[in-house]
Design an enzyme around this catalytic site. Structure first.
Site, short mmCIF file in Angstrom:
data_model
loop_
_atom_site.label_atom_id
_atom_site.label_comp_id
_atom_site.label_asym_id
_atom_site.label_seq_id
_atom_site.Cartn_x
_atom_site.Cartn_y
_atom_site.Cartn_z
N LYS A 1 14.54 -15.00 -8.87
CA LYS A 1 14.28 -14.06 -9.97
C LYS A 1 13.35 -14.70 -10.99
O LYS A 1 12.40 -14.09 -11.45
CB LYS A 1 15.57 -13.66 -10.70
CG LYS A 1 16.48 -12.60 -10.17
CD LYS A 1 15.94 -11.26 -9.93
CE LYS A 1 15.17 -11.19 -8.66
NZ LYS A 1 15.68 -10.63 -7.51
N CYS B 1 0.83 -1.21 0.00
CA CYS B 1 0.00 0.00 0.00
C CYS B 1 0.86 1.26 0.00
O CYS B 1 1.90 1.32 0.66
CB CYS B 1 -0.88 0.04 1.24
SG CYS B 1 -2.00 -1.35 1.33
N HIS C 1 19.77 -36.46 -3.04
CA HIS C 1 18.98 -36.72 -1.83
C HIS C 1 17.52 -36.32 -2.03
O HIS C 1 16.82 -36.05 -1.06
CB HIS C 1 19.59 -35.97 -0.64
CG HIS C 1 20.98 -36.43 -0.33
ND1 HIS C 1 21.24 -37.69 0.19
CD2 HIS C 1 22.19 -35.85 -0.50
CE1 HIS C 1 22.55 -37.83 0.32
NE2 HIS C 1 23.16 -36.72 -0.09
N ASN D 1 -2.13 2.14 5.49
CA ASN D 1 -1.16 1.12 5.14
C ASN D 1 -0.81 0.39 6.42
O ASN D 1 -0.47 1.03 7.41
CB ASN D 1 0.09 1.78 4.52
CG ASN D 1 1.24 0.81 4.33
OD1 ASN D 1 1.04 -0.40 4.33
ND2 ASN D 1 2.43 1.34 4.17
N GLY D 2 -0.93 -0.94 6.42
CA GLY D 2 -0.64 -1.71 7.63
C GLY D 2 -1.74 -2.73 7.84
O GLY D 2 -2.56 -2.98 6.96
N GLU E 1 9.78 -15.09 -9.63
CA GLU E 1 9.12 -13.79 -9.41
C GLU E 1 8.56 -13.21 -10.70
O GLU E 1 7.44 -12.71 -10.70
CB GLU E 1 10.15 -12.76 -8.88
CG GLU E 1 10.41 -12.81 -7.41
CD GLU E 1 11.41 -11.74 -6.99
OE1 GLU E 1 11.15 -11.04 -6.02
OE2 GLU E 1 12.48 -11.61 -7.63
N ARG F 1 5.86 0.04 -5.85
CA ARG F 1 5.76 -0.76 -4.63
C ARG F 1 4.88 -1.99 -4.83
O ARG F 1 4.93 -2.91 -4.02
CB ARG F 1 5.18 0.08 -3.49
CG ARG F 1 6.08 1.23 -3.10
CD ARG F 1 5.31 2.26 -2.31
NE ARG F 1 5.03 1.84 -0.95
CZ ARG F 1 5.76 2.14 0.10
NH1 ARG F 1 6.85 2.86 -0.04
NH2 ARG F 1 5.43 1.74 1.30
N TRP G 1 -2.60 -2.87 -1.75
CA TRP G 1 -2.10 -4.24 -1.98
C TRP G 1 -2.89 -5.11 -1.01
O TRP G 1 -2.72 -5.00 0.20
CB TRP G 1 -0.60 -4.28 -1.70
CG TRP G 1 0.06 -5.57 -2.06
CD1 TRP G 1 0.51 -5.96 -3.29
CD2 TRP G 1 0.40 -6.64 -1.16
NE1 TRP G 1 1.07 -7.20 -3.22
CE2 TRP G 1 1.02 -7.64 -1.94
CE3 TRP G 1 0.22 -6.86 0.20
CZ2 TRP G 1 1.47 -8.83 -1.39
CZ3 TRP G 1 0.67 -8.05 0.75
CH2 TRP G 1 1.30 -9.01 -0.04
N LYS H 1 6.98 -4.24 -3.80
CA LYS H 1 8.39 -3.86 -3.72
C LYS H 1 8.80 -3.60 -2.28
O LYS H 1 9.87 -3.99 -1.84
CB LYS H 1 8.60 -2.60 -4.57
CG LYS H 1 10.02 -2.08 -4.59
CD LYS H 1 10.86 -2.89 -5.53
CE LYS H 1 12.31 -2.53 -5.49
NZ LYS H 1 13.13 -3.64 -5.99
N GLU I 1 19.13 -17.10 -5.56
CA GLU I 1 18.70 -15.80 -6.08
C GLU I 1 18.28 -15.93 -7.54
O GLU I 1 17.28 -15.33 -7.97
CB GLU I 1 19.85 -14.79 -5.91
CG GLU I 1 19.62 -13.42 -6.51
CD GLU I 1 18.38 -12.69 -6.00
OE1 GLU I 1 17.79 -13.11 -4.99
OE2 GLU I 1 17.99 -11.69 -6.62
C1 G6P Z 1 10.06 -7.67 -1.29
C2 G6P Z 1 10.72 -7.29 -2.61
C3 G6P Z 1 12.06 -8.01 -2.72
C4 G6P Z 1 12.93 -7.70 -1.52
C5 G6P Z 1 12.22 -8.00 -0.19
C6 G6P Z 1 12.97 -7.42 0.99
O1 G6P Z 1 9.71 -9.01 -1.30
O2 G6P Z 1 9.89 -7.63 -3.69
O3 G6P Z 1 12.71 -7.59 -3.90
O4 G6P Z 1 14.09 -8.44 -1.60
O5 G6P Z 1 10.92 -7.39 -0.19
O6 G6P Z 1 12.98 -6.04 0.87
P1 G6P Z 1 14.08 -5.07 1.42
O7 G6P Z 1 13.63 -3.71 1.00
O8 G6P Z 1 14.07 -5.25 2.91
O9 G6P Z 1 15.38 -5.47 0.82
#
Ligand code: G6P
Length: 604
Positions: A481, A2, A500, A100-101, A484, A27, A75, A599, A477
């Site tokens: 990616k 949000c 395993h 937001n929250g 996501e 975001r 969101w 985000k 990672e």
């Molecule tokens: C969300 C974002 C990720 C990020 C994570 C942690 O899930 O989509 O890209 O790695 O939050 O966020 P931060 O701002 O704490 O790195």
């Protein structure tokens, strides 16, 4: 997640609010809305499911205008994405609230209000707030004192902005656990979830702390603490951002941000400056006393922490644990004397990471933040800070923020090596870091080849990523990616674990991506990959050009330019970023705003 924008001015604010929402789009959100008090003291409202562009279309068709207003991107947490659940929520055609929250006791509050005859129009937790304001306002002198009473009834996290058509020259804001910043204009005041939202109207900001409540009016604002006592907070002047968040000629922000990495890495680390002082004036003393390290983070930042564990233990000889913030915040870990708590966060506002810092922090335990946003909540909660210089990251999938975090963690390792008398390999660090931007450039040059490899993934539903040692978190990672942004289910395994369990999944429909730099584990990895080939699995090997891997039936090799083993986690990451990017583009997904993701995750 949000986003809030609010403003009170002598001029009309609807366009400012919409511009703020556009700037908060990165975001992640599913619906948007805006409420204004017009010149006739009517509360006017637009809500739209989907993008801010839908809200703009509604505004173009039937403009609502006013000098005080609130706006929101939602969101979904409580209740599906829908127009009814979009904010602002209103009561009695008089009050409007954006939030937001998460209000944790919303069910009890809702039941109480319903017993009193209130009808709810949404499934949100937020709507209780506006009805409580409506209910309590008659026994208070103004909106501010009403909101002060209402927040005392709320459990959970909130950033709030509230307007009342009977007080058309002001708006009230409150913060507990979710970010909110005031923008101080000339003869006008604004509030937003982050400074980016307000950059078009001001460069002066006031960061609210938990418990703060404020009343904003044209040219003035007053802040109060939880007990209602007046307080003052520092006004921070921010320089214009070093990087412009405009797309230029790139198809997506993610691609632009991948390409920016050589420069952002150069801005983040200087090979000749690998000292404790980089982390703050007290850092040298704190590092000297550091006997153990606990890293906390979420998402991609967590993967940076996992990489750092390998470095810190091998080179600085300090025991290091890494845990996701949402787990550690709810348990009682053993924090030995001399532990340094390190949080890693792009945004500096991630609710779980912030809560974990506060959960672990106690007298005598030092906290270091590695963060991309100055003045953010996580930075403010830490004694030591290293600011990465990734610049604003707009693509939801983190790219340049991750690689600059890794670079900062290399600096940290080098600084800890020096305070822990392990400096024999310092020269190597200096050389590797000095060459880093060029090494990343060389990987970006492979873009056409990586794009070709990506075509093989377009029709797949699953993928396996393998790595060993420090390249295991890099493969994690890579898998993150891919899932996501392309929505292909992807998992990472340390290659030695293959037999395993995951080997059972390998067949011609399961592409296996291997991260194979030329390190001490290369031969072990080679045997693991033979096991995949023997089961008909198709291999995509990102291999050092000197590793001897060759393309053949069922084996696609991307020859990676030889890079220093210290910085190879960064260079291999860039290649995996490009792979995911081109798979997602070929599958036609919304690369910069993948479905369901946010985000900046400001709720737990
Ligand atoms: C969300 C974002 C990720 C990020 C994570 C942690 O899930 O989509 O890209 O790695 O939050 O966020 P931060 O701002 O704490 O790195």
């Amino acid at each position: 997640m949000c986003g809030i924008v609010a403003g009170v001015a002598k001029r009309e604010v609807s366009e400012i609010l919409l511009e703020g929402l556009r700037r908060l789009e990165y975001r992640g959100y599913d619906s948007a809305g805006m409420a204004l008090i017009d010149n006739d003291r009517n509360l006017q409202l637009h809500k739209a499911l989907g993008k801010v562009a839908e809200l703009e279309a509604a505004q173009a068709q039937q403009p609502i205008i006013g000098c005080v207003g609130i706006a929101h991107t939602r969101w979904a947490t409580h209740g599906e994405p829908s127009t009814a659940n979009a904010h602002p929520h209103t009561a009695s055609d008089r009050y409007a609230v954006v939030h937001n929250g998460i209000i944790e006791n919303h069910t009890v509050l809702r039941e109480d209000l319903e017993r009193g005859g209130v009808s709810f129009l949404s499934q949100t937790d937020t709507e209780v707030i506006v009805h409580l304001i409506d209910q309590l306002r008659p026994s208070h002198t103004d909106l501010l004192s009403t909101v002060q009473s209402v927040v005392n009834k709320l459990d959970g996290a909130y950033a709030l902005a509230v307007i009342d058509r009977e007080e058309p020259q002001s708006l009230v804001v409150a913060r507990q656990g979710s970010p909110l910043v005031l923008g101080v204009g000339i003869g006008e005041m604004f509030a937003g979830s982050d400074t980016l939202a307000l950059r078009s109207v001001t460069d002066r900001f006031v960061y609210l702390e938990d418990g703060d409540i404020g009343c904003l009016s044209v040219g003035d604002y007053a802040l109060y603490d939880r007990a209602g006592e007046p307080i003052s907070r520092q006004v921070v002047h921010l320089e214009p951002p070093k990087t412009e968040d405009v797309l230029a000629d790139y198809a997506h922000y993610m691609l632009k941000e991948i390409h920016e990495q050589p420069q952002r890495l150069m801005d983040t680390v200087q090979a000749e400056n690998l000292t404790a002082e980089q982390f703050g004036p007290e850092a040298a003393e704190i590092f000297l006393k550091t006997r153990a390290i606990q890293i906390i983070a979420c998402g991609t930042s967590y993967h940076a922490g996992l990489v750092a564990k390998y470095w810190i233990e091998e080179f600085a000889q300090i025991p290091c644990s890494v845990e996701v913030a949402s787990e550690i915040r709810y348990r009682i870990p053993v924090i030995v004397d001399g532990t340094l708590i390190i949080s890693i966060s792009q945004s500096g506002e991630t609710a779980d990471t912030l809560a974990a810092i506060n959960h672990l922090g106690s007298a005598g335990i030092a906290r270091l933040a590695i963060c991309n946003v100055d003045h953010s909540a996580i930075v403010r909660a830490s004694e030591l800070v290293y600011l990465t210089q990734a610049g604003p990251e707009i693509g939801v999938a983190s790219t340049k923020a991750f690689t600059t975090q890794l670079a900062a963690l290399l600096v940290l390792t080098a600084a800890l090596m020096q305070t822990n008398n392990q400096q024999s390999r310092l020269k190597e660090f200096e050389e590797a870091i000095a060459n880093l931007p060029l090494a990343v450039e060389a990987v970006i040059d492979l873009e056409p080849k990586i794009k070709q490899l990506a075509n093989h993934f377009v029709t797949k539903h699953h993928a396996l990523f393998l790595g060993r040692g420090v390249f295991y978190p890099i493969s994690m990672e890579g898998a993150l990616k891919l899932k996501e942004i392309s929505y292909i289910h992807a998992e990472a395994y340390p290659a030695g674990e293959l037999k395993h369990g995951p080997l059972a999944l390998v067949d011609e429909d399961m592409p296996v991506v291997a991260v194979a730099p030329n390190n001490g584990l290369l031969e072990k990895l080679r045997s693991n990959l033979e096991e995949v080939r023997a089961r008909g699995g198709e291999l995509f090997v990102f291999a050092d050009e000197e590793s001897g891997f060759e393309t053949g039936p069922g084996v696609h090799v991307l020859a990676m330019p030889h890079s220093h083993i210290l910085t190879a986690p960064i260079t291999y990451t860039v290649a995996l970023q490009l792979l995911s990017y081109y798979v997602a583009v070929a599958r036609g997904t919304d690369v910069d705003k993948p479905r369901n993701l946010a985000k900046s995750v400001t709720v737990e």
